[in-house]
Design an enzyme around this catalytic site. Sequence first.
Site, PDB file in Angstrom:
ATOM      1  N   THR A  67       0.864  -1.295  -0.015  1.00  0.00           N
ATOM      2  CA  THR A  67       0.209  -0.022   0.097  1.00  0.00           C
ATOM      3  C   THR A  67       0.858   1.389   0.133  1.00  0.00           C
ATOM      4  OG1 THR A  67      -1.786  -1.069   1.107  1.00  0.00           O
ATOM      5  CG2 THR A  67      -1.807   1.313   1.128  1.00  0.00           C
ATOM      6  N   TRP A 112       0.564  -9.326   4.646  1.00  0.00           N
ATOM      7  CA  TRP A 112       0.123  -8.780   3.331  1.00  0.00           C
ATOM      8  C   TRP A 112       0.901  -9.545   2.175  1.00  0.00           C
ATOM      9  CZ3 TRP A 112      -2.073  -6.138   7.260  1.00  0.00           C
ATOM     10  CH2 TRP A 112      -2.617  -5.162   6.922  1.00  0.00           C
ATOM     11  N   ASN A 174      -4.171 -11.007   3.372  1.00  0.00           N
ATOM     12  CA  ASN A 174      -4.989  -9.493   3.466  1.00  0.00           C
ATOM     13  C   ASN A 174      -5.831  -9.468   2.315  1.00  0.00           C
ATOM     14  OD1 ASN A 174      -5.980  -7.061   4.585  1.00  0.00           O
ATOM     15  ND2 ASN A 174      -4.690  -6.322   2.810  1.00  0.00           N
ATOM     16  N   GLU A 175      -7.047  -9.519   2.091  1.00  0.00           N
ATOM     17  CA  GLU A 175      -7.868  -9.121   1.151  1.00  0.00           C
ATOM     18  C   GLU A 175      -7.551  -9.901  -0.081  1.00  0.00           C
ATOM     19  OE1 GLU A 175      -7.731  -4.701   0.844  1.00  0.00           O
ATOM     20  OE2 GLU A 175      -8.699  -4.449   2.664  1.00  0.00           O
ATOM     21  N   GLU A 278     -11.250  -4.825   9.043  1.00  0.00           N
ATOM     22  CA  GLU A 278     -10.703  -3.439   8.734  1.00  0.00           C
ATOM     23  C   GLU A 278     -12.015  -2.715   8.163  1.00  0.00           C
ATOM     24  OE1 GLU A 278      -7.198  -3.569   6.180  1.00  0.00           O
ATOM     25  OE2 GLU A 278      -8.012  -1.913   5.028  1.00  0.00           O
TER      26      GLU A 278
END
Length: 695
Positions: A67, A112, A174-175, A278
């Site tokens: 990110t 991540w 993550n995601e 989140e």
Amino acid sequence: MLIIDGNGAGRIFEGEGVVSGGGGNTRLLIDYPEPYRSDILDYLFKPNYGASYTHLKVEVGGDVFSTTGTEPTHARTREELANPNMYRGYELWLMSEAKKRNSKIQLDILQWGAPGWINDFSNNIGKNKDNYYSNHKSKYAMYSQDNADYLVSYIQGAKRVWDLDIDYVGGNQNESFVGLDAVDPCDPNSPSYLKNYLVNILRPTLDRNGLQHVKIIAPDIGGREQEPYNPRSPWAFVDEVLADPLLLNAVSVIGYHYVKSTSTEIAQNSGLTLWESEGWTGSGSWYDANGQKGALELARIMNNNYIKAKVTKTNVWHMISSSYTNLSFPKTGVMIADEPWSGIYTVMPGVWAAAHTNQFAQPGWQYLDSGCGLTTGGTSYVTLKQPDGSGNYSVIMVTGDIAETMTIKLIGGLSADTVHVWKSNEGQQFIQQPDIMTSDSSYSINLEPNSIYSLTTTTGQQKGQSAHPIPAPQSFPRNYYDDFESYVIGETPKFTSDVEGVFEVADKFGSGGKALRQVVAGPMKQWDAWMTPRIRYCTHTQLGDLDWTDYDFSSDVCIESAGTDCYGNEKPGTVSIVGRAGTQARKYINDTLISGYRLQVDQAGQWSLRITDPLKDSDSILASGSVPFSANTWHHLKLSFGGPIIKGYIDNNLVASVTDNTYATGVAGLGSGYNYAQYDNISIIHVPYPKQEEQ
């Protein structure tokens, strides 16, 4: 009239949390001088002082961009797993500081990405963009025994080195929706990679290592309607958990991201613990700004998550904007602290929006459903009861666009004592109001529009105020030098921000002393949310001031080895310095802006002066050539900026002088290919133009 029944039903409140992760958004906080660093941490974590967060979720660094930048791994190689370095980065330090302020704070970790040795990822990817995931070992590396061992080593190291007990671990990347794929696509009864990992790998590995207390959160993906690339409907993981006793036993919390205060009826009636693991992604200002939600909306989300979705914890991304403003999501988060060289920071309204819940209810309090809802005027309200039999309670109200009067009747043993009132609006936040006396266990309150109110029979809340005046802003020092001798081996130097790759202090090659070293060589398991791996084409760290115009930037450099590209193809080792970076126009708030002028040379002496963007595989070459140069030898690079004139020097010899107006200002940076490289004696000297003389 609102009738609140103290004996009524309601779920257990599990606190409100905050997230530090997504690579680099907290990076500069650790560099703040005291007492300001401690003051910032007090505003975030000290009970009954500021935001008073009771849950902290952090990224487990993986040496990958995630990110805003890269967070380093604790185990860069399989060999290092046996003796991991738990001092790299800043997340463990942050958890330790949070724990000092609140011994009961819950700690939570999530990945991540991961280093390339996990499941032999680096040796199993394709050699180009179109064939990146060439087989299951690369695509599903995060669902392997290697990865479970990697997480266990982090949890054990956190305890051994920092005396930190990790309470929760994310069971997914993550995601990432990759884990929802079936292990055997031809078998309709095949488990997903995620399910197989949670039931047969991660949970047993935790238990075998005495970590039965560590709870698993899953799936940590988006919970919105029409989520991009989500092969299933929102909250569908709940169905899978309810259908499989083994998965139900493995997973303790159902966590989705950015749920927009919605969940399915099945989820709400499941008896499972539901979190927004989140959410928010806000500006911290009062109202929404630049497409980012404000503090008022944050308060609404925290209320509505329970009212509409029966979500009992909201973890807010992100904790603090403590990164350079050319990186993604600048000036966002609950607080701002992006100038450690000056010490200035900003306590945003988001702090006090969080305080309206966190200072009035603690994990373990009970929601009272009779006191939770929405008025016709748009006010949301939740009521929470202290579980000690005292009858104490708190009501958190977030008003809509019109003024309202609410009358409350208390039954079921709720305290009829004096009601203490705290209020926030755009003009003032977290101000105590006159008390309200009850009459026959009833009282009324007049509510102003677009405001937050907390009503309580408890005491002890306060609007914390540091004893130290916040410093005035200052520019980054115009002249800067670092020889890295003052740092511990493995430490990240002050003010550097790794965007891709990892730059840490190491023993200097070929001589005594220390130098800065780029340590990522070869492909890593990138963060691939939304099915798109974050491919980067070279490494980059930066420091400085985006307003710098005319300056000389130089560094001693050493290429240690040949390297690879981001796909693992062998390439000559390269090293580079960058200037005037990070000032191109921002299209979106999540843009990472690091384009600038790069002087690059490889181990064979092929050099180029280029306009570069490490996030793209396309540079504009301004000049190029060859010079005597070799690996495992120290050399010297310099860039000189004077108005439109850009000069490049290698070993004190002028190799390029060009005129270009693409970038007039920007920070300084260091870079390399995916190979080991070192840097020493970095020097930035301001040289006013047009007085800059021929060098």
